[in-house]
Design an enzyme around this catalytic site. Sequence first.
Site, PDB file in Angstrom:
ATOM      1  N   HIS A  56      68.105  55.192 -36.125  1.00  0.00           N
ATOM      2  CA  HIS A  56      66.961  56.051 -35.817  1.00  0.00           C
ATOM      3  C   HIS A  56      67.297  57.450 -36.298  1.00  0.00           C
ATOM      4  CE1 HIS A  56      66.887  52.988 -32.506  1.00  0.00           C
ATOM      5  NE2 HIS A  56      65.608  52.942 -32.857  1.00  0.00           N
ATOM      6  N   ASP A  59      69.535  59.041 -33.838  1.00  0.00           N
ATOM      7  CA  ASP A  59      70.904  58.539 -33.665  1.00  0.00           C
ATOM      8  C   ASP A  59      71.861  59.474 -34.399  1.00  0.00           C
ATOM      9  OD1 ASP A  59      69.876  56.329 -32.385  1.00  0.00           O
ATOM     10  OD2 ASP A  59      69.982  55.022 -34.145  1.00  0.00           O
ATOM     11  N   GLU A 183      58.342  45.912 -36.870  1.00  0.00           N
ATOM     12  CA  GLU A 183      59.121  45.092 -35.931  1.00  0.00           C
ATOM     13  C   GLU A 183      58.242  44.786 -34.723  1.00  0.00           C
ATOM     14  OE1 GLU A 183      63.109  46.346 -35.134  1.00  0.00           O
ATOM     15  OE2 GLU A 183      63.074  45.534 -33.108  1.00  0.00           O
ATOM     16  N   GLU A 219      62.412  40.054 -34.572  1.00  0.00           N
ATOM     17  CA  GLU A 219      63.608  40.096 -33.710  1.00  0.00           C
ATOM     18  C   GLU A 219      63.543  38.897 -32.779  1.00  0.00           C
ATOM     19  OE1 GLU A 219      65.107  43.733 -32.239  1.00  0.00           O
ATOM     20  OE2 GLU A 219      65.660  42.874 -30.297  1.00  0.00           O
ATOM     21  N   ASP A 257      64.062  42.521 -21.541  1.00  0.00           N
ATOM     22  CA  ASP A 257      64.728  42.559 -22.841  1.00  0.00           C
ATOM     23  C   ASP A 257      66.238  42.570 -22.652  1.00  0.00           C
ATOM     24  OD1 ASP A 257      65.460  42.938 -25.430  1.00  0.00           O
ATOM     25  OD2 ASP A 257      64.349  44.801 -25.722  1.00  0.00           O
TER      26      ASP A 257
END
Length: 388
Positions: A56, A59, A183, A219, A257
């Site tokens: 990201h 990040d 995604e 994913e 999740d």
Amino acid sequence: MARKALWKRSDKFAFGAWTVMNAGGDPFGEATRPQLSGPDAVRGLGERDVYGFEFHDNDLVPIGTPPRRRDAILREVRKIMGSTGIKATAGTTNLFSHRVFKDGAFTSHDPKVRAYAVQKAMAGIDLAAELGAGVYIFWGGREGAEVDVAKDPVEALKRFREAMNFLCAYVLDQGYKMVFSIEPKPNEPRSDMYLATAGHALAFIATLDHPDMAGVNPELAHVKMAGLNVVHEVAQPLEAGKLVDIHLNAQKPLRFDQDMSFGADNPKEALLVVKLLSDYGYAGTKAFDCHPYRTEADPWDFVERNMTAYKLLEAKVDRVNSDARLVAMLEELTGADDAGLGDVLLSYSRKNAAKLRGMKFDPAKLAERRLLYERIDQRLTEILLGAE
Ligand SMILES: [Mn+2]
């Protein structure tokens, strides 16, 4: 791990930088291990012969970083890339952590929030281009709703499309060599999110100004949260020529999740994902998007186990594809006699329609053909369990 590493850079494994930067915090508890910096995450992955990292914007460059500090961080990351050989394979924008995005980014009601989100994505795309990433991911973490009466989902999708069209045109205008990747995720952190599965994303991509510039990175855990089939989730974008990246992990169905390591929950399912990618010659990066158990002191066993699991499953795929008993059973299953059909089902023509209308079938006889699913499934289980 004492075992010799099974993976090589040429396997094209990647990790999200955020996976190893995860410090173990969860909605009910604080961090349990030290927070790695972005550059340290990239270095640790590079030192372990990981092919690539995804990131990201924040990040590497936290929100509000002055330009000179941003450039210094970038120089440091480039230096690490040079010394370890790791590549930046995919970038993405964090459009979910800051409270400004509490009601969505591209789909926010507030035009200023939408504009800020697009501006932030432009800066993230610049960062990704500077590091040489060829894929830019869009995970709409806050693009969803709890209160559907207060957010028109038709309008939300239009806004999502406007943002994607703007950013596609930006990439073209800048001359960046980059494809977008959506995604999908059905829920969490929002109660319900738009573009819930790969199928939703594919249908949405077809409506963009530049559909050729966008693909999907399914994913496994995301679709599993909805109780759906992970192999089918990967197969559809693969068949459509739209699989530009993949996020590998594991998840028990119909739960929060969990982001467990690849193969940790259902090895047979993981095997079939590897088989799909391998049988169809998928050439993109295989990225792991999960995180170490909260009980881990550091993320490195986690990194190694994910790549090790993939390589062991890949070796099992070779066993599966060369197992004489299994191959014979699959040939019997798929090799039904089509004598007399000619090309009647291949394409419609009035001649073929007339021919089909005139054909005689005996459904009772057709129903008698044996279908060895029990034996086939059992043989796969045996191979997976290491039986002779
Ligand atoms: Mn992901």
